[in-house]
Design a protein around this motif. Sequence first.
Motif, PDB file in Angstrom:
ATOM      1  N   LEU A   4     -50.216  31.934  64.680  1.00  0.00           N
ATOM      2  CA  LEU A   4     -50.638  30.749  63.931  1.00  0.00           C
ATOM      3  C   LEU A   4     -49.487  29.791  63.590  1.00  0.00           C
ATOM      4  CD1 LEU A   4     -53.217  30.740  61.034  1.00  0.00           C
ATOM      5  CD2 LEU A   4     -51.127  29.423  60.877  1.00  0.00           C
ATOM      6  N   PRO A   5     -48.382  30.232  63.011  1.00  0.00           N
ATOM      7  CA  PRO A   5     -47.340  29.266  62.628  1.00  0.00           C
ATOM      8  C   PRO A   5     -46.729  28.537  63.825  1.00  0.00           C
ATOM      9  CG  PRO A   5     -47.078  31.304  61.406  1.00  0.00           C
ATOM     10  CD  PRO A   5     -48.079  31.584  62.491  1.00  0.00           C
ATOM     11  N   GLU A   6     -46.440  29.278  64.909  1.00  0.00           N
ATOM     12  CA  GLU A   6     -45.827  28.652  66.071  1.00  0.00           C
ATOM     13  C   GLU A   6     -46.812  27.740  66.801  1.00  0.00           C
ATOM     14  OE1 GLU A   6     -44.100  31.814  64.454  1.00  0.00           O
ATOM     15  OE2 GLU A   6     -45.721  32.291  65.873  1.00  0.00           O
ATOM     16  N   VAL A   7     -48.063  28.173  66.898  1.00  0.00           N
ATOM     17  CA  VAL A   7     -49.064  27.354  67.577  1.00  0.00           C
ATOM     18  C   VAL A   7     -49.342  26.083  66.775  1.00  0.00           C
ATOM     19  CG1 VAL A   7     -51.423  27.286  68.480  1.00  0.00           C
ATOM     20  CG2 VAL A   7     -50.070  29.357  68.718  1.00  0.00           C
ATOM     21  N   ALA A   8     -49.352  26.197  65.446  1.00  0.00           N
ATOM     22  CA  ALA A   8     -49.524  25.011  64.604  1.00  0.00           C
ATOM     23  C   ALA A   8     -48.363  24.035  64.814  1.00  0.00           C
ATOM     24  CB  ALA A   8     -49.615  25.414  63.138  1.00  0.00           C
ATOM     25  N   ALA A   9     -47.139  24.555  64.888  1.00  0.00           N
ATOM     26  CA  ALA A   9     -45.977  23.696  65.110  1.00  0.00           C
ATOM     27  C   ALA A   9     -46.018  23.056  66.491  1.00  0.00           C
ATOM     28  CB  ALA A   9     -44.691  24.502  64.932  1.00  0.00           C
ATOM     29  N   LEU A  10     -46.443  23.824  67.488  1.00  0.00           N
ATOM     30  CA  LEU A  10     -46.578  23.273  68.839  1.00  0.00           C
ATOM     31  C   LEU A  10     -47.590  22.135  68.861  1.00  0.00           C
ATOM     32  CD1 LEU A  10     -46.628  26.457  71.116  1.00  0.00           C
ATOM     33  CD2 LEU A  10     -44.937  24.618  71.176  1.00  0.00           C
ATOM     34  N   ALA A  11     -48.752  22.364  68.241  1.00  0.00           N
ATOM     35  CA  ALA A  11     -49.795  21.338  68.223  1.00  0.00           C
ATOM     36  C   ALA A  11     -49.311  20.080  67.507  1.00  0.00           C
ATOM     37  CB  ALA A  11     -51.058  21.883  67.566  1.00  0.00           C
ATOM     38  N   ASP A  12     -48.629  20.246  66.378  1.00  0.00           N
ATOM     39  CA  ASP A  12     -48.126  19.096  65.638  1.00  0.00           C
ATOM     40  C   ASP A  12     -47.061  18.347  66.437  1.00  0.00           C
ATOM     41  OD1 ASP A  12     -49.798  19.656  63.540  1.00  0.00           O
ATOM     42  OD2 ASP A  12     -48.253  20.576  62.281  1.00  0.00           O
ATOM     43  N   PHE A  13     -46.174  19.098  67.106  1.00  0.00           N
ATOM     44  CA  PHE A  13     -45.121  18.478  67.917  1.00  0.00           C
ATOM     45  C   PHE A  13     -45.736  17.674  69.063  1.00  0.00           C
ATOM     46  CE2 PHE A  13     -42.290  18.409  71.553  1.00  0.00           C
ATOM     47  CZ  PHE A  13     -41.072  18.026  71.012  1.00  0.00           C
ATOM     48  N   VAL A 215     -46.719  34.961  53.674  1.00  0.00           N
ATOM     49  CA  VAL A 215     -46.015  35.187  54.945  1.00  0.00           C
ATOM     50  C   VAL A 215     -46.287  34.044  55.924  1.00  0.00           C
ATOM     51  CG1 VAL A 215     -45.910  36.648  57.007  1.00  0.00           C
ATOM     52  CG2 VAL A 215     -45.864  37.690  54.731  1.00  0.00           C
ATOM     53  N   LEU A 216     -47.558  33.721  56.123  1.00  0.00           N
ATOM     54  CA  LEU A 216     -47.893  32.645  57.057  1.00  0.00           C
ATOM     55  C   LEU A 216     -47.450  31.290  56.532  1.00  0.00           C
ATOM     56  CD1 LEU A 216     -51.461  33.672  58.295  1.00  0.00           C
ATOM     57  CD2 LEU A 216     -49.254  34.080  59.410  1.00  0.00           C
ATOM     58  N   GLY A 217     -47.581  31.086  55.223  1.00  0.00           N
ATOM     59  CA  GLY A 217     -47.170  29.810  54.642  1.00  0.00           C
ATOM     60  C   GLY A 217     -45.680  29.565  54.808  1.00  0.00           C
ATOM     61  N   THR A 218     -44.879  30.598  54.568  1.00  0.00           N
ATOM     62  CA  THR A 218     -43.434  30.467  54.766  1.00  0.00           C
ATOM     63  C   THR A 218     -43.113  30.187  56.223  1.00  0.00           C
ATOM     64  OG1 THR A 218     -42.936  31.947  52.911  1.00  0.00           O
ATOM     65  CG2 THR A 218     -41.226  31.670  54.570  1.00  0.00           C
ATOM     66  N   ALA A 219     -43.770  30.911  57.132  1.00  0.00           N
ATOM     67  CA  ALA A 219     -43.522  30.712  58.561  1.00  0.00           C
ATOM     68  C   ALA A 219     -43.943  29.314  59.010  1.00  0.00           C
ATOM     69  CB  ALA A 219     -44.259  31.773  59.367  1.00  0.00           C
ATOM     70  N   LEU A 220     -45.044  28.813  58.467  1.00  0.00           N
ATOM     71  CA  LEU A 220     -45.475  27.448  58.792  1.00  0.00           C
ATOM     72  C   LEU A 220     -44.425  26.429  58.370  1.00  0.00           C
ATOM     73  CD1 LEU A 220     -49.257  27.580  57.828  1.00  0.00           C
ATOM     74  CD2 LEU A 220     -48.367  26.866  60.063  1.00  0.00           C
ATOM     75  N   ARG A 221     -43.885  26.601  57.190  1.00  0.00           N
ATOM     76  CA  ARG A 221     -42.865  25.657  56.706  1.00  0.00           C
ATOM     77  C   ARG A 221     -41.591  25.740  57.547  1.00  0.00           C
ATOM     78  NH1 ARG A 221     -45.213  27.447  51.873  1.00  0.00           N
ATOM     79  NH2 ARG A 221     -43.635  29.065  51.568  1.00  0.00           N
ATOM     80  N   GLU A 222     -41.218  26.949  57.950  1.00  0.00           N
ATOM     81  CA  GLU A 222     -40.006  27.115  58.749  1.00  0.00           C
ATOM     82  C   GLU A 222     -40.178  26.532  60.148  1.00  0.00           C
ATOM     83  OE1 GLU A 222     -37.116  28.156  57.850  1.00  0.00           O
ATOM     84  OE2 GLU A 222     -37.651  28.807  55.819  1.00  0.00           O
ATOM     85  N   ALA A 223     -41.398  26.613  60.703  1.00  0.00           N
ATOM     86  CA  ALA A 223     -41.638  26.139  62.067  1.00  0.00           C
ATOM     87  C   ALA A 223     -41.883  24.640  62.131  1.00  0.00           C
ATOM     88  CB  ALA A 223     -42.846  26.880  62.659  1.00  0.00           C
ATOM     89  N   ALA A 224     -42.325  24.047  61.038  1.00  0.00           N
ATOM     90  CA  ALA A 224     -42.715  22.636  61.030  1.00  0.00           C
ATOM     91  C   ALA A 224     -41.582  21.738  61.498  1.00  0.00           C
ATOM     92  CB  ALA A 224     -43.167  22.228  59.632  1.00  0.00           C
ATOM     93  N   GLY A 225     -41.905  20.849  62.416  1.00  0.00           N
ATOM     94  CA  GLY A 225     -40.944  19.857  62.882  1.00  0.00           C
ATOM     95  C   GLY A 225     -39.995  20.318  63.955  1.00  0.00           C
ATOM     96  N   PRO A 227     -38.841  21.608  67.684  1.00  0.00           N
ATOM     97  CA  PRO A 227     -39.324  21.484  69.061  1.00  0.00           C
ATOM     98  C   PRO A 227     -39.669  22.859  69.626  1.00  0.00           C
ATOM     99  CG  PRO A 227     -36.935  21.268  68.997  1.00  0.00           C
ATOM    100  CD  PRO A 227     -37.398  21.314  67.569  1.00  0.00           C
ATOM    101  N   PRO A 228     -40.471  22.894  70.693  1.00  0.00           N
ATOM    102  CA  PRO A 228     -40.877  24.193  71.259  1.00  0.00           C
ATOM    103  C   PRO A 228     -39.706  25.113  71.579  1.00  0.00           C
ATOM    104  CG  PRO A 228     -42.174  22.427  72.212  1.00  0.00           C
ATOM    105  CD  PRO A 228     -41.128  21.764  71.361  1.00  0.00           C
ATOM    106  N   ALA A 229     -38.580  24.560  72.028  1.00  0.00           N
ATOM    107  CA  ALA A 229     -37.447  25.380  72.447  1.00  0.00           C
ATOM    108  C   ALA A 229     -36.844  26.188  71.302  1.00  0.00           C
ATOM    109  CB  ALA A 229     -36.364  24.500  73.073  1.00  0.00           C
ATOM    110  N   GLU A 230     -37.097  25.795  70.044  1.00  0.00           N
ATOM    111  CA  GLU A 230     -36.494  26.480  68.900  1.00  0.00           C
ATOM    112  C   GLU A 230     -37.445  27.436  68.181  1.00  0.00           C
ATOM    113  OE1 GLU A 230     -34.716  23.736  66.195  1.00  0.00           O
ATOM    114  OE2 GLU A 230     -33.737  22.569  67.777  1.00  0.00           O
TER     115      GLU A 230
END
Length: 289
Positions: A4-13, A215-225, A227-230
């Motif tokens: 969820l956190p990485e896929v959310a970040a990918l979709a937002d990016f 756990v998911l909320g923290t991961a979402l904040r860390e992943a936000a913004g 790029p996919p490579a990171e």
Amino acid sequence: MPELPEVAALADFLDGHLRGALVTKVQIVSFAVLKTADPPFSALEGRTVTGVRRFGKFVSLDAEGLFFVFHLARAGWVRFTDAPTDTPLKPGKGYIAARLSFAGGSGPLGVDLTEAGTKKSLAVYVVRDPSDVPGIAALGPDPFSEGFDADTLAGILAASPHQIKGVLRSQSVMAGIGNAYSDEILHAAGMSPFALAKSLDGEAVKRLYDAIHSVLGTALREAAGKPPAELKDTKRSHMRVHGRAGEACPVCGDTVREVSFADTALQYCPGCQTQGKILADRRTSRFLK
């Protein structure tokens, strides 16, 4: 596997970089990944991207009412470039499974879907509605959806005869949680992965609910913004027990242990989760298959 956190970040990016861009070319390099035939993937060409969003662990790109949906599975990933090459891809060659080319406001853009390893399970769909994808139609509630509260979780758990690790990973029960974050959630909740879901009392349910969101909320904040490579490194760097068998638990100092199964493994801390008990290896079990 991105969750969820990485896929959310990918979709937002992708939404931020592709919204308003014209789809100029779609190449399916590995036809095994394409799970639909009607409409044809070429119908995306000439359409403008109007948005990108997440459904569980699926990413859906909206091109004026036609949707390019993908699920990265265990070894799939996204490679984005603002300097794409015009070199045609050869079917069956390399690790690129699909390529989308775009004309954006600042120039050409490219998105590759890649998959490493020999076990190929990345999936691509071209549909008229995201709900036409069977995996999306079968999704349970998203943990961050409106109305998903502790009582909702209690009802889900009370109806399940399964172990809590498997319940958290079941996409038809809750959307977006996979093997890694279920390990982290159970560690944060101080709960054995083998605890029966329906056996949890009210206090345990509340603890689990809070752990899911923390756990998911923290991961979402860390992943936000990012790029996919990171995103992969960001995910790994914040794991306390998952992927850390043999290391010291950062909470209690006990040794993180692993239980292996036929095609996966889980990690846990005996001191935090099982009152010091070492769980038996279930390598031949069908649990989590």
